[in-house]
Structure formats: structure tokens, C-alpha cells
Design a protein around this motif. Structure first.
Motif, PDB file in Angstrom:
ATOM      1  N   SER A 138      67.296 -53.409  -2.719  1.00 27.34           N
ATOM      2  CA  SER A 138      67.439 -54.739  -3.283  1.00 27.34           C
ATOM      3  C   SER A 138      68.608 -54.706  -4.263  1.00 27.34           C
ATOM      4  CB  SER A 138      66.146 -55.137  -4.001  1.00 27.34           C
ATOM      5  OG  SER A 138      66.385 -56.231  -4.850  1.00 27.34           O
ATOM      6  N   ILE A 139      69.493 -55.677  -4.185  1.00 21.77           N
ATOM      7  CA  ILE A 139      70.640 -55.711  -5.091  1.00 21.77           C
ATOM      8  C   ILE A 139      70.202 -55.847  -6.540  1.00 21.77           C
ATOM      9  CG2 ILE A 139      71.050 -58.191  -4.904  1.00 21.77           C
ATOM     10  CD1 ILE A 139      73.766 -55.513  -5.080  1.00 21.77           C
ATOM     11  N   GLN A 140      69.092 -56.565  -6.779  1.00 16.27           N
ATOM     12  CA  GLN A 140      68.578 -56.702  -8.145  1.00 16.27           C
ATOM     13  C   GLN A 140      68.148 -55.343  -8.695  1.00 16.27           C
ATOM     14  OE1 GLN A 140      67.409 -58.704  -5.628  1.00 16.27           O
ATOM     15  NE2 GLN A 140      68.145 -60.723  -6.202  1.00 16.27           N
ATOM     16  N   GLU A 141      67.507 -54.515  -7.862  1.00 14.21           N
ATOM     17  CA  GLU A 141      67.079 -53.187  -8.314  1.00 14.21           C
ATOM     18  C   GLU A 141      68.285 -52.309  -8.635  1.00 14.21           C
ATOM     19  OE1 GLU A 141      64.499 -51.421  -5.418  1.00 14.21           O
ATOM     20  OE2 GLU A 141      63.096 -53.104  -5.458  1.00 14.21           O
ATOM     21  N   VAL A 142      69.326 -52.399  -7.827  1.00 15.88           N
ATOM     22  CA  VAL A 142      70.528 -51.600  -8.060  1.00 15.88           C
ATOM     23  C   VAL A 142      71.193 -52.020  -9.365  1.00 15.88           C
ATOM     24  CG1 VAL A 142      72.837 -51.054  -7.189  1.00 15.88           C
ATOM     25  CG2 VAL A 142      70.897 -51.155  -5.604  1.00 15.88           C
ATOM     26  N   ILE A 143      71.330 -53.320  -9.577  1.00 17.05           N
ATOM     27  CA  ILE A 143      71.953 -53.824 -10.814  1.00 17.05           C
ATOM     28  C   ILE A 143      71.119 -53.413 -12.020  1.00 17.05           C
ATOM     29  CG2 ILE A 143      72.540 -55.923 -12.099  1.00 17.05           C
ATOM     30  CD1 ILE A 143      73.324 -57.158  -9.382  1.00 17.05           C
ATOM     31  N   TYR A 144      69.810 -53.527 -11.919  1.00 12.54           N
ATOM     32  CA  TYR A 144      68.925 -53.138 -13.016  1.00 12.54           C
ATOM     33  C   TYR A 144      69.086 -51.642 -13.324  1.00 12.54           C
ATOM     34  CZ  TYR A 144      64.747 -52.260 -15.751  1.00 12.54           C
ATOM     35  OH  TYR A 144      63.898 -51.871 -16.744  1.00 12.54           O
ATOM     36  N   ALA A 145      69.158 -50.805 -12.287  1.00 18.11           N
ATOM     37  CA  ALA A 145      69.318 -49.359 -12.489  1.00 18.11           C
ATOM     38  C   ALA A 145      70.647 -49.048 -13.177  1.00 18.11           C
ATOM     39  CB  ALA A 145      69.216 -48.634 -11.156  1.00 18.11           C
ATOM     40  N   VAL A 146      71.699 -49.768 -12.795  1.00 21.30           N
ATOM     41  CA  VAL A 146      73.011 -49.545 -13.414  1.00 21.30           C
ATOM     42  C   VAL A 146      72.976 -49.934 -14.881  1.00 21.30           C
ATOM     43  CG1 VAL A 146      75.421 -50.328 -13.429  1.00 21.30           C
ATOM     44  CG2 VAL A 146      74.303 -49.770 -11.258  1.00 21.30           C
ATOM     45  N   PHE A 147      72.421 -51.107 -15.189  1.00 16.37           N
ATOM     46  CA  PHE A 147      72.344 -51.544 -16.585  1.00 16.37           C
ATOM     47  C   PHE A 147      71.492 -50.596 -17.411  1.00 16.37           C
ATOM     48  CE2 PHE A 147      73.562 -55.938 -15.123  1.00 16.37           C
ATOM     49  CZ  PHE A 147      74.771 -55.952 -15.799  1.00 16.37           C
ATOM     50  N   THR A 148      70.403 -50.126 -16.856  1.00 14.11           N
ATOM     51  CA  THR A 148      69.535 -49.198 -17.569  1.00 14.11           C
ATOM     52  C   THR A 148      70.280 -47.906 -17.882  1.00 14.11           C
ATOM     53  OG1 THR A 148      67.618 -50.121 -16.416  1.00 14.11           O
ATOM     54  CG2 THR A 148      67.334 -47.980 -17.464  1.00 14.11           C
ATOM     55  N   THR A 149      71.030 -47.399 -16.915  1.00 10.47           N
ATOM     56  CA  THR A 149      71.800 -46.172 -17.114  1.00 10.47           C
ATOM     57  C   THR A 149      72.854 -46.367 -18.199  1.00 10.47           C
ATOM     58  OG1 THR A 149      71.468 -45.568 -14.803  1.00 10.47           O
ATOM     59  CG2 THR A 149      73.258 -44.463 -15.971  1.00 10.47           C
ATOM     60  N   PHE A 150      73.588 -47.478 -18.154  1.00  8.07           N
ATOM     61  CA  PHE A 150      74.609 -47.735 -19.162  1.00  8.07           C
ATOM     62  C   PHE A 150      73.994 -47.904 -20.548  1.00  8.07           C
ATOM     63  CE2 PHE A 150      77.577 -49.147 -15.682  1.00  8.07           C
ATOM     64  CZ  PHE A 150      78.483 -48.128 -15.892  1.00  8.07           C
ATOM     65  N   ASN A 151      72.868 -48.563 -20.632  1.00  3.67           N
ATOM     66  CA  ASN A 151      72.202 -48.731 -21.927  1.00  3.67           C
ATOM     67  C   ASN A 151      71.774 -47.391 -22.503  1.00  3.67           C
ATOM     68  OD1 ASN A 151      72.533 -51.491 -22.146  1.00  3.67           O
ATOM     69  ND2 ASN A 151      70.609 -51.955 -21.118  1.00  3.67           N
ATOM     70  N   LYS A 152      71.256 -46.486 -21.664  1.00  4.84           N
ATOM     71  CA  LYS A 152      70.882 -45.154 -22.126  1.00  4.84           C
ATOM     72  C   LYS A 152      72.085 -44.378 -22.614  1.00  4.84           C
ATOM     73  CE  LYS A 152      66.802 -44.462 -19.241  1.00  4.84           C
ATOM     74  NZ  LYS A 152      66.225 -43.720 -18.104  1.00  4.84           N
ATOM     75  N   GLU A 153      73.215 -44.471 -21.871  1.00  2.85           N
ATOM     76  CA  GLU A 153      74.422 -43.760 -22.263  1.00  2.85           C
ATOM     77  C   GLU A 153      74.963 -44.318 -23.579  1.00  2.85           C
ATOM     78  OE1 GLU A 153      77.301 -43.666 -19.148  1.00  2.85           O
ATOM     79  OE2 GLU A 153      75.974 -42.561 -17.791  1.00  2.85           O
TER      80      GLU A 153
END
Length: 160
Positions: A138-153
Motif C-alpha cells: 500500500s502506498i500509504q504504508e510505504v509513505i508512513y514507513a518513510v516518515f517514521t524512519t526520517f522522524n527517528k533519524e
């Protein structure tokens, strides 16, 4: 029986000569095209095979060039952290010890580990030791995973 053998031998010689002619045409990219009978079919198949072979050779050469370029890039990138480690090591040996040198050396070692692992992964990809399993996401899941990764970094980089 003797005349049959001589007749057969003449046919084989003629066929051999014609096949050599077809091979010579194919090898020299002659514009003369043989269209008659089995020799024409043979010639067409040889030309098709020659074109495919040339195309495969080009693809293989392009892949070799890409691999060579990637290896050259990684080797060049390995020189930078190695040079930094060498400089920090010289400073430590000269007695100019500072706590941040150890941290810098560790960061450079981590860069080298990453580059070496990338090189190993590249080698495995080239030798087809790694297989990919593609699946729909799902594109929403991919976008959410990217934002989560950037927020952690971003959160981790603020603490240093």
C-alpha cells in the motif's frame, strides 16, 4: 556402387563449398543475400544468431562497465576513511591524544564497514546469489514507513 559413392562425394563437396560460402558471407557482413532453399534458411538463421550474439555482447560489456565503475567508486570512497584513520592514528602515536579522535576513528571505521558490505552485496547481486521477492504494498504504508524512519533519524541526530 563406385559411381554412387563418387556422386555422393560430389554432392557433399558441393554442399561443403556452399556452406563455406554462407559462412563467409555471414562473417564478412556481405550485402549479398542467399534466398534459395536450405542454404537460404541457414544463412538467415546464422544472421539472426550473429545479431543476437552482438546484442548480448553489448549488454554484457555494459554490465561489466557498470560493475567496474561501481567498484572503482567504492574503492575511492574507502580511501577517505582510511586516510582519516591513518591521520588520527599518527596523532595518537605522537601523544596528541584527544577524546574526539577515538570517536572520529570509530565513525570512519563504520563508514568502511558500510562500503565493504555494499561491495559484498553488489558481488552477490552480480552472481545471482540474492533473489528478490516482490510484493504489492500500500502506498500509504510505504509513505508512513518513510516518515517514521526520517522522524527517528531526526530525533537521534538531535541528541549528538
Amino acid at each position: 556402387m563406385g559411381s554412387l559413392y563418387i556422386s555422393f562425394q560430389n554432392v557433399v563437396k558441393e554442399l561443403y563449398c556452399e556452406m563455406r560460402e554462407v559462412i563467409a558471407y555471414a562473417a564478412n557482413d556481405q550485402q549479398t543475400i542467399i534466398k534459395d532453399g536450405d542454404l537460404g534458411l541457414l544463412y538467415n538463421e546464422m544472421m539472426r544468431l550473429k545479431k543476437r550474439t552482438v546484442a548480448y555482447e553489448k549488454v554484457i560489456q555494459q554490465e561489466k562497465d557498470k560493475l567496474r565503475q561501481m567498484i572503482e567508486d567504492i574503492c575511492h570512497q574507502l580511501k577517505t576513511p582510511l586516510t582519516s584513520i591513518s591521520i588520527y592514528n599518527d596523532l595518537l602515536l605522537d601523544g596528541k591524544i584527544q577524546d574526539n579522535y577515538f570517536e572520529e576513528i570509530n565513525q570512519q571505521i563504520e563508514k568502511m564497514k558500510y562500503l565493504i558490505n555494499s561491495l559484498l552485496t553488489l558481488a552477490k547481486l552480480q552472481s545471482s546469489q540474492i533473489e528478490f521477492e516482490f510484493e504489492y504494498q500500500s502506498i500509504q504504508e510505504v509513505i508512513y514507513a518513510v516518515f517514521t524512519t526520517f522522524n527517528k533519524e531526526n530525533t537521534n541526530s538531535d541528541t549528538y
